[in-house]
Motif scaffolding. Structure first.
Motif, PDB file in Angstrom:
ATOM      1  N   ARG A 264       0.932  -1.073   0.124  1.00  0.00           N
ATOM      2  CA  ARG A 264      -0.031  -0.046  -0.158  1.00  0.00           C
ATOM      3  C   ARG A 264       0.896   1.245   0.026  1.00  0.00           C
ATOM      4  O   ARG A 264       1.915   1.192   0.380  1.00  0.00           O
ATOM      5  N   ASN A 266       0.677   6.093   0.077  1.00  0.00           N
ATOM      6  CA  ASN A 266      -0.313   7.115   0.320  1.00  0.00           C
ATOM      7  C   ASN A 266       0.403   8.293  -0.150  1.00  0.00           C
ATOM      8  O   ASN A 266       1.483   8.333  -0.145  1.00  0.00           O
ATOM      9  N   LYS A 270      -5.388  14.813   0.285  1.00  0.00           N
ATOM     10  CA  LYS A 270      -6.249  14.171  -0.838  1.00  0.00           C
ATOM     11  C   LYS A 270      -6.044  14.816  -2.153  1.00  0.00           C
ATOM     12  O   LYS A 270      -6.052  13.944  -3.325  1.00  0.00           O
ATOM     13  N   ARG A 277      -1.694   9.599  -7.979  1.00  0.00           N
ATOM     14  CA  ARG A 277      -2.194   8.412  -9.008  1.00  0.00           C
ATOM     15  C   ARG A 277      -2.269   8.975 -10.269  1.00  0.00           C
ATOM     16  O   ARG A 277      -1.774   7.960 -11.267  1.00  0.00           O
ATOM     17  N   GLU A 288      -1.702   0.003  -4.775  1.00  0.00           N
ATOM     18  CA  GLU A 288      -2.658   1.187  -4.507  1.00  0.00           C
ATOM     19  C   GLU A 288      -2.231   2.418  -4.035  1.00  0.00           C
ATOM     20  O   GLU A 288      -1.362   2.438  -2.934  1.00  0.00           O
ATOM     21  N   THR A 290      -3.543   5.443  -1.789  1.00  0.00           N
ATOM     22  CA  THR A 290      -4.529   6.366  -1.239  1.00  0.00           C
ATOM     23  C   THR A 290      -4.028   7.608  -0.731  1.00  0.00           C
ATOM     24  O   THR A 290      -2.968   7.952  -1.108  1.00  0.00           O
ATOM     25  N   SER A 291      -4.591   8.239   0.352  1.00  0.00           N
ATOM     26  CA  SER A 291      -4.036   9.673   0.579  1.00  0.00           C
ATOM     27  C   SER A 291      -4.346   9.603   2.422  1.00  0.00           C
ATOM     28  O   SER A 291      -5.285   8.936   2.882  1.00  0.00           O
ATOM     29  N   LYS A 546      -5.590   2.383   7.801  1.00  0.00           N
ATOM     30  CA  LYS A 546      -5.543   2.673   6.494  1.00  0.00           C
ATOM     31  C   LYS A 546      -4.461   1.835   5.910  1.00  0.00           C
ATOM     32  O   LYS A 546      -4.542   1.304   4.714  1.00  0.00           O
TER      33      LYS A 546
END
Length: 552
Positions: A264, A266, A270, A277, A288, A290-291, A546
Motif C-alpha cells: 500500500r 499514500n 487528498k 495516482r 494502490e 490512497t491519501s 488505512k
C-alpha cells in the motif's frame, strides 16, 4: 516483537499492536537534534511524537548526521551562506551495536545510537552513523551531511538507511509486521528483504510507502550501472531487478520502485493523492495509492497561554498574548536585522523551504504596488521571510539573497536566517498572517500553515496541498484566487500576484484594523477547525487503520 524490548519505556496499546519500523532520512524532534532539513523532517518528528502519545508499537530508523543539513549564517554583507559545523549529542544512547553493510562491494561499518522515548517524548528512534574509527575517511563521510550533493555519497546514504536499518532490526531480534518507507530514500531495504523472504509477494505483505513529491523531477533516480557498482541491489543482478519489477531502461526511479515493492502507499493530502495516482497510475505492478493528509503535533507546537485564551473565548487575553508572542519574535528581528518592529502592526510571515515553485518573492512582483502596501498610512504592514534553500541550489540561494538585498532598506521588512524548529515556532506564534503562495499542484501538503493556525496566525494561501480540506475563505482563512490552468507560469505569476495583493488590500488589512471582532472570529475558527483534523494524532491513527493493516 517490539513490545518486549527494553528501549520501549511503555507498553504499546492493544489497538496499535501491529509492529512498525518507520524509515525516514530526516526527523525533526527537537531543536537540539539537527538531523533534518525541512518539511519531511517536521512531519516525521510529529509522527513520532503522536506515536508516543498514543502508545503505538512503532519505532523510527534514521541517520545521525555529523554536520546536520547545514547551519544557515551570514557573510560580511549580511547575505546568506552555508556552514558545516560538527554536532555532538550526549543524550543519545550508544547501543554498542556495530555491523557492516556493503557499499561499492566493500564493508562499511555502521554504529547504532538510540534516542530513548523519554528524552523528547517520541517513539524510539534508532540513528545510524558511519563516523567511527573502523571506517576510512570516505566511509565516514557517508553520514556527514544530509542530502550530500555528491551522487555516489547520496546513494551510499540510502544504502545505509535502507539495508543498514533492516539489518539493525534483525540484529535487535525484531521482525516488524510493517516496514514503512517515508519517501523513497530507504527503498534499498527491499532488496535486503528479498534476500530474507525470497519473493516480491512476501515483501509486499510487509512494506508500505509514503510519497511526498508531486514533481516528477523531484523523485530521485540513478543509473542502474552506478547503483550496481555501489552494491545498491544487495545480492541481485541488474537484469533480475529489471525483470522482477518491470523497470527497464537506464534509470532506476526510487519512487516507482517503492510503489512496486509496497503493498500500500499514500499521498500526503487528498489533492496530492490524486496527483500521485495521475503521475504513477499508468505503470503496471504498482500498489494502490490512497491519501493520508499530513498533520502536526499540537502538544509540541502550541502556546499554552494562547490555547487557554482561545478555549475560554477571551478576546482580550488572545490579543494580549499575541502581542507578547510578537514581541518575542521581534527581538530576533532586531538582533539579526537591526529593525524594531511594532506589535500593533499586522505582521505577515513567509517561512518554509526555499524552492522556486514556492515563490517566496511573489508579493514583490509588482514592486510599485508592494511599496504602496508598505507605506499605507491607515493599514501598515510588516513582513518577515525565513527558510532554507538546498545548499547547492544556487538559484534558490540567489533568490534568498535578492530578497535580503531588496528588504534591507525597508524598515518594515526583514529576512531571518537559522530557520529550524525554534525559529519556526517563533514565526508561527508571532505572525498575524501566514503566507503560502506556491504554484498550484506543486505543494504535496505544506503543513506549516497547520501549526500557524494552532497559534493564532491566519492562513493567506493558495488552495494547494492540505488547504482545500481545511479552507473556508474569510471564515477560517483567506484564499488567494488561482489563475486559470491554461496560462503560462509567467502569466500565472502576474495574475496570482494581483490576486494576492487584492486579498490583502480588500480583505485582510481592512478587517484587521477596522473589524477586530471579525478577525478574532476567523482566528478562533481556524484554531478550532485545525484540530483534530490536522493534528498528528489523527494522522498516526489513520496510518494504522488505512496503511498498516496486513497486506494479504
Amino acid at each position: 516483537m517490539l513490545t518486549t524490548n527494553e528501549f520501549f519505556s511503555y507498553e504499546p496499546d492493544a489497538k496499535y499492536k501491529t509492529s512498525v519500523a518507520y524509515f525516514s532520512m530526516e526527523f525533526a524532534v527537537d531543536q537540539s537534534l539537527k538531523i533534518y532539513s525541512g518539511g519531511l523532517g517536521f512531519l516525521s518528528g510529529s509522527h513520532l511524537r503522536s506515536a508516543y502519545q498514543l502508545k503505538q508499537n512503532l519505532l523510527g530508523i534514521g541517520i545521525l548526521w555529523k554536520y546536520g543539513y547545514y547551519d544557515q549564517v551570514r557573510d560580511r554583507n549580511a547575505l546568506m551562506k552555508t556552514e558545516l559545523i560538527e554536532k555532538n549529542y550526549t543524550f543519545l544512547q550508544d547501543t554498542g551495536i556495530i555491523f557492516t553493510v556493503a557499499v561499492h562491494d566493500a564493508p562499511v561499518h555502521v554504529k547504532a545510537y538510540l534516542l530513548r522515548p523519554d528524552t523528547f517524548g517520541t517513539a524510539p528512534l534508532f540513528l545510524l552513523s558511519t563516523e567511527i574509527a573502523e571506517n576510512d575517511e570516505l566511509s565516514r563521510s557517508i553520514t556527514h551531511c544530509l542530502y550530500d550533493p555528491n551522487e555516489a555519497t547520496r546513494i551510499a546514504q540510502t544504502i545505509v538507511l535502507g539495508v543498514g536499518g533492516a539489518k539493525l532490526l534483525d540484529i535487535l531480534g525484531l521482525a516488524p509486521d510493517i516496514y514503512h518507507m517515508n519517501e523513497g530514500h530507504s527503498v534499498s531495504l527491499n532488496f535486503y528483504l528479498l534476500s530474507k523472504y525470497k519473493s516480491l509477494e512476501e515483501v509486499k505483505k510487509r512494506v508500505v510507502f509514503t510519497t511526498h513529491t508531486p514533481e516528477m523531477a523531484g523523485n530521485e533516480a540513478h543509473s542502474y550501472d552506478l547503483l550496481k557498482q555501489m552494491s545498491f541491489f544487495y545480492h541481485l543482478q541488474e537484469a533480475e531487478v529489471k525483470s522482477m519489477l518491470g523497470l527497464y531502461g537506464d534509470q532506476f526511479n526510487y519512487t516507482l520502485a517503492a510503489l512496486k515493492f509496497s503493498g500500500r502507499a499514500n499521498g500526503v493530502s487528498k489533492l496530492h493523492g490524486g496527483v500521485a495516482r495521475q503521475m504513477w497510475g499508468n505503470n503496471p505492478g504498482i500498489c494502490e495509492i490512497t491519501s493520508i493528509t499530513n498533520a502536526q503535533n499540537k502538544a509540541y507546537w502550541k502556546d499554552a497561554a494562547l490555547e487557554a485564551a482561545i478555549s475560554s473565548n477571551d478576546d482580550g487575553a488572545i490579543i494580549a498574548r499575541k502581542k507578547e508572542m510578537k514581541h518575542d519574535l521581534f527581538k530576533v528581528v532586531a538582533d539579526q536585522c537591526g529593525k524594531l518592529f511594532d506589535e500593533n502592526i499586522l505582521t505577515i510571515v513567509w517561512a518554509r523551504r526555499f524552492a522556486g515553485y514556492k515563490r517566496a518573492d511573489l508579493i514583490m512582483d509588482d514592486w510599485g504596488r508592494f511599496i504602496s502596501l508598505l507605506n499605507h498610512a491607515d493599514y501598515p504592514v510588516q513582513l518577515i521571510w525565513a527558510g532554507k534553500p538546498y545548499p547547492e541550489d544556487m538559484e534558490a540561494i540567489g533568490q534568498f539573497n535578492q530578497i535580503i538585498t531588496r528588504a534591507k532598506p525597508l524598515a518594515r521588512c526583514a529576512v531571518l536566517t537559522g530557520y529550524e524548529l525554534a525559529l519556526s515556532a517563533l514565526l508561527k506564534k508571532g505572525s498575524d498572517v501566514w503566507l503560502n503562495n506556491p504554484r498550484l499542484y506543486h505543494e504535496a501538503s505544506g503543513t506549516s500553515g497547520m501549526t500557524a493556525a494552532m497559534n493564532g496566525s491566519i492562513n493567506l494561501s493558495m488552495p494547494d496541498g492540505w488547504v482545500p480540506e481545511f479552507a473556508r475563505d474569510r471564515e477560517n482563512c483567506f484564499l488567494i484566487q488561482p489563475a486559470p490552468d491554461s496560462l503560462s507560469d509567467v502569466e500565472k505569476d502576474l495574475h496570482e500576484n494581483k490576486n494576492l495583493m487584492d486579498a490583502l488590500e480588500n480583505d485582510v488589512l481592512p478587517m484587521y484594523y477596522n473589524n477586530p471582532v471579525q478577525w478574532l472570529t476567523i482566528l478562533k475558527k481556524a484554531a478550532m477547525d485545525v484540530v483534530p483534523a490536522f493534528e498528528s494524532g489523527r494522522m498516526a491513527d489513520e496510518y494504522y487503520t488505512k496503511i498498516y493493516r496486513p497486506n494479504t
